[in-house]
Design a protein around this motif. Structure first.
Motif, PDB file in Angstrom:
ATOM      1  N   ALA A 210       0.848  -1.204   0.000  1.00  0.00           N
ATOM      2  CA  ALA A 210       0.000   0.000   0.000  1.00  0.00           C
ATOM      3  C   ALA A 210       0.877   1.246   0.000  1.00  0.00           C
ATOM      4  N   ASP A 211       1.929   1.245   0.814  1.00  0.00           N
ATOM      5  CA  ASP A 211       2.867   2.374   0.828  1.00  0.00           C
ATOM      6  C   ASP A 211       3.539   2.545  -0.522  1.00  0.00           C
ATOM      7  N   VAL A 212       3.899   1.438  -1.146  1.00  0.00           N
ATOM      8  CA  VAL A 212       4.571   1.488  -2.446  1.00  0.00           C
ATOM      9  C   VAL A 212       3.657   2.091  -3.512  1.00  0.00           C
ATOM     10  N   THR A 213       2.339   1.893  -3.399  1.00  0.00           N
ATOM     11  CA  THR A 213       1.440   2.474  -4.401  1.00  0.00           C
ATOM     12  C   THR A 213       1.542   3.998  -4.413  1.00  0.00           C
ATOM     13  N   TYR A 214       1.764   4.591  -3.250  1.00  0.00           N
ATOM     14  CA  TYR A 214       1.959   6.045  -3.195  1.00  0.00           C
ATOM     15  C   TYR A 214       3.341   6.428  -3.718  1.00  0.00           C
ATOM     16  N   ASP A 215       4.347   5.633  -3.334  1.00  0.00           N
ATOM     17  CA  ASP A 215       5.714   5.903  -3.794  1.00  0.00           C
ATOM     18  C   ASP A 215       5.802   5.875  -5.314  1.00  0.00           C
ATOM     19  N   VAL A 216       5.182   4.871  -5.930  1.00  0.00           N
ATOM     20  CA  VAL A 216       5.291   4.717  -7.380  1.00  0.00           C
ATOM     21  C   VAL A 216       4.616   5.873  -8.112  1.00  0.00           C
ATOM     22  N   GLU A 217       3.526   6.394  -7.556  1.00  0.00           N
ATOM     23  CA  GLU A 217       2.860   7.534  -8.195  1.00  0.00           C
ATOM     24  C   GLU A 217       3.690   8.814  -8.086  1.00  0.00           C
ATOM     25  N   ALA A 218       4.449   8.955  -7.011  1.00  0.00           N
ATOM     26  CA  ALA A 218       5.333  10.114  -6.869  1.00  0.00           C
ATOM     27  C   ALA A 218       6.585   9.964  -7.734  1.00  0.00           C
ATOM     28  N   TRP A 219       6.970   8.734  -8.008  1.00  0.00           N
ATOM     29  CA  TRP A 219       8.198   8.396  -8.727  1.00  0.00           C
ATOM     30  C   TRP A 219       8.028   8.456 -10.242  1.00  0.00           C
ATOM     31  N   ALA A 220       6.829   8.142 -10.719  1.00  0.00           N
ATOM     32  CA  ALA A 220       6.587   8.085 -12.167  1.00  0.00           C
ATOM     33  C   ALA A 220       5.149   8.504 -12.456  1.00  0.00           C
ATOM     34  N   PRO A 221       4.889   8.950 -13.669  1.00  0.00           N
ATOM     35  CA  PRO A 221       3.514   9.348 -14.021  1.00  0.00           C
ATOM     36  C   PRO A 221       2.633   8.128 -14.299  1.00  0.00           C
ATOM     37  N   VAL A 222       2.335   7.382 -13.239  1.00  0.00           N
ATOM     38  CA  VAL A 222       1.479   6.202 -13.344  1.00  0.00           C
ATOM     39  C   VAL A 222       0.340   6.325 -12.339  1.00  0.00           C
ATOM     40  N   ASP A 223      -0.683   5.544 -12.533  1.00  0.00           N
ATOM     41  CA  ASP A 223      -1.841   5.538 -11.649  1.00  0.00           C
ATOM     42  C   ASP A 223      -1.935   4.183 -10.972  1.00  0.00           C
ATOM     43  N   ALA A 224      -1.747   4.158  -9.660  1.00  0.00           N
ATOM     44  CA  ALA A 224      -1.808   2.917  -8.893  1.00  0.00           C
ATOM     45  C   ALA A 224      -3.083   2.827  -8.060  1.00  0.00           C
ATOM     46  N   ASP A 225      -4.065   3.669  -8.367  1.00  0.00           N
ATOM     47  CA  ASP A 225      -5.309   3.674  -7.587  1.00  0.00           C
ATOM     48  C   ASP A 225      -5.984   2.314  -7.556  1.00  0.00           C
ATOM     49  N   GLY A 226      -6.090   1.654  -8.697  1.00  0.00           N
ATOM     50  CA  GLY A 226      -6.760   0.358  -8.750  1.00  0.00           C
ATOM     51  C   GLY A 226      -6.073  -0.680  -7.873  1.00  0.00           C
ATOM     52  N   ILE A 227      -4.751  -0.694  -7.911  1.00  0.00           N
ATOM     53  CA  ILE A 227      -3.982  -1.628  -7.079  1.00  0.00           C
ATOM     54  C   ILE A 227      -4.193  -1.286  -5.605  1.00  0.00           C
ATOM     55  N   ARG A 228      -4.109  -0.003  -5.286  1.00  0.00           N
ATOM     56  CA  ARG A 228      -4.280   0.440  -3.900  1.00  0.00           C
ATOM     57  C   ARG A 228      -5.672   0.066  -3.381  1.00  0.00           C
ATOM     58  N   GLU A 229      -6.698   0.248  -4.219  1.00  0.00           N
ATOM     59  CA  GLU A 229      -8.058  -0.096  -3.812  1.00  0.00           C
ATOM     60  C   GLU A 229      -8.199  -1.581  -3.501  1.00  0.00           C
ATOM     61  N   ARG A 230      -7.585  -2.427  -4.340  1.00  0.00           N
ATOM     62  CA  ARG A 230      -7.614  -3.875  -4.068  1.00  0.00           C
ATOM     63  C   ARG A 230      -6.932  -4.187  -2.747  1.00  0.00           C
ATOM     64  N   ILE A 231      -5.810  -3.536  -2.484  1.00  0.00           N
ATOM     65  CA  ILE A 231      -5.071  -3.777  -1.247  1.00  0.00           C
ATOM     66  C   ILE A 231      -5.893  -3.323  -0.027  1.00  0.00           C
ATOM     67  N   VAL A 232      -6.438  -2.128  -0.109  1.00  0.00           N
ATOM     68  CA  VAL A 232      -7.233  -1.581   1.003  1.00  0.00           C
ATOM     69  C   VAL A 232      -8.454  -2.467   1.257  1.00  0.00           C
ATOM     70  N   ASP A 233      -9.132  -2.908   0.196  1.00  0.00           N
ATOM     71  CA  ASP A 233     -10.281  -3.791   0.346  1.00  0.00           C
ATOM     72  C   ASP A 233      -9.883  -5.079   1.054  1.00  0.00           C
ATOM     73  N   ALA A 234      -8.739  -5.632   0.670  1.00  0.00           N
ATOM     74  CA  ALA A 234      -8.271  -6.869   1.300  1.00  0.00           C
ATOM     75  C   ALA A 234      -7.908  -6.647   2.772  1.00  0.00           C
ATOM     76  N   LEU A 235      -7.307  -5.511   3.076  1.00  0.00           N
ATOM     77  CA  LEU A 235      -6.953  -5.217   4.471  1.00  0.00           C
ATOM     78  C   LEU A 235      -8.184  -4.967   5.325  1.00  0.00           C
ATOM     79  N   ASP A 236      -9.214  -4.389   4.716  1.00  0.00           N
ATOM     80  CA  ASP A 236     -10.450  -4.069   5.463  1.00  0.00           C
ATOM     81  C   ASP A 236     -11.362  -5.277   5.645  1.00  0.00           C
ATOM     82  N   SER A 237     -11.133  -6.345   4.886  1.00  0.00           N
ATOM     83  CA  SER A 237     -12.028  -7.496   4.988  1.00  0.00           C
ATOM     84  C   SER A 237     -11.579  -8.506   6.024  1.00  0.00           C
TER      85      SER A 237
END
Length: 182
Positions: free
Chosen positions: A155-182
């Motif tokens: 989850a932390d890396v999803t933020y790092d990668v967006e700051a590091w390169a012009p990519v969108d990791a929202d979908g990956i982050r959402e899957r991770i957050v959903d898994a952590l919340d379940s």
């Protein structure tokens, strides 16, 4: 290169990234050789197992990123071979990853004069695409394994990668957050 609990520190991972950053990319074998040269210059013992472990941790935590051949150039050209994943991973090319804050260990500035490595470059677009693909795969594995600690790291890396390169990791982050919340 490691702390008392044998886990390489964040500073050690950032030092590894700093050494790689000197050259744009290095194979695992070249990075190991560079770290051995540094140990020699610092009159320290070379612990090949500790070096390998530190590289493994830096890759696992995205301080170093495996770079696909299409992201690499050497002497102005794409390397022909020898820098793709092999059975033992020694030829795997590594570039600075999104979770790194590269720093140079003592005497590292001398490494370009010690090692015989040609001028190199990294295509950031190809590298960032490979990192995003790897992040998605790692997230899927961690979700399937129900590995909460790994999911927190990713989850932390999803933020790092967006700051590091012009990519969108929202979908990956959402899957991770959903898994952590379940």
């Amino acid at each position: 290169m490691s702390s008392d609990d044998e886990t390489p520190s964040v500073a050690a991972r950032d030092d590894l990234a700093g050494v790689v950053d000197l050259f744009d990319w290095l194979s695992r074998d070249e990075l190991s050789r560079a770290l051995s040269e540094l140990a020699f210059k610092q009159r320290a013992e070379v612990d090949e197992e500790a070096i390998a472990a530190a590289i493994d941790v830096a890759v696992a935590e995205y301080a170093l990123a495996p770079a696909p051949p299409e992201a690499l150039s050497e002497g102005g050209e794409t390397p022909e071979s020898g820098h793709e994943r092999d059975t033992d991973g020694d030829a795997l090319a590594l570039a600075v990853g999104p979770a790194a804050f590269p720093s140079l260990p003592d005497d590292a500035a001398d490494l370009p004069h010690i090692l015989d490595i040609p001028e190199r470059g990294v295509d950031r677009e190809a590298l960032s695409s490979a990192v995003l693909d790897r992040l998605s795969t790692d997230a899927t594995r961690a979700i399937e394994a129900e590995d909460a600690a790994r999911l927190e790291t990713l989850a932390d890396v999803t933020y790092d990668v967006e700051a590091w390169a012009p990519v969108d990791a929202d979908g990956i982050r959402e899957r991770i957050v959903d898994a952590l919340d379940s």
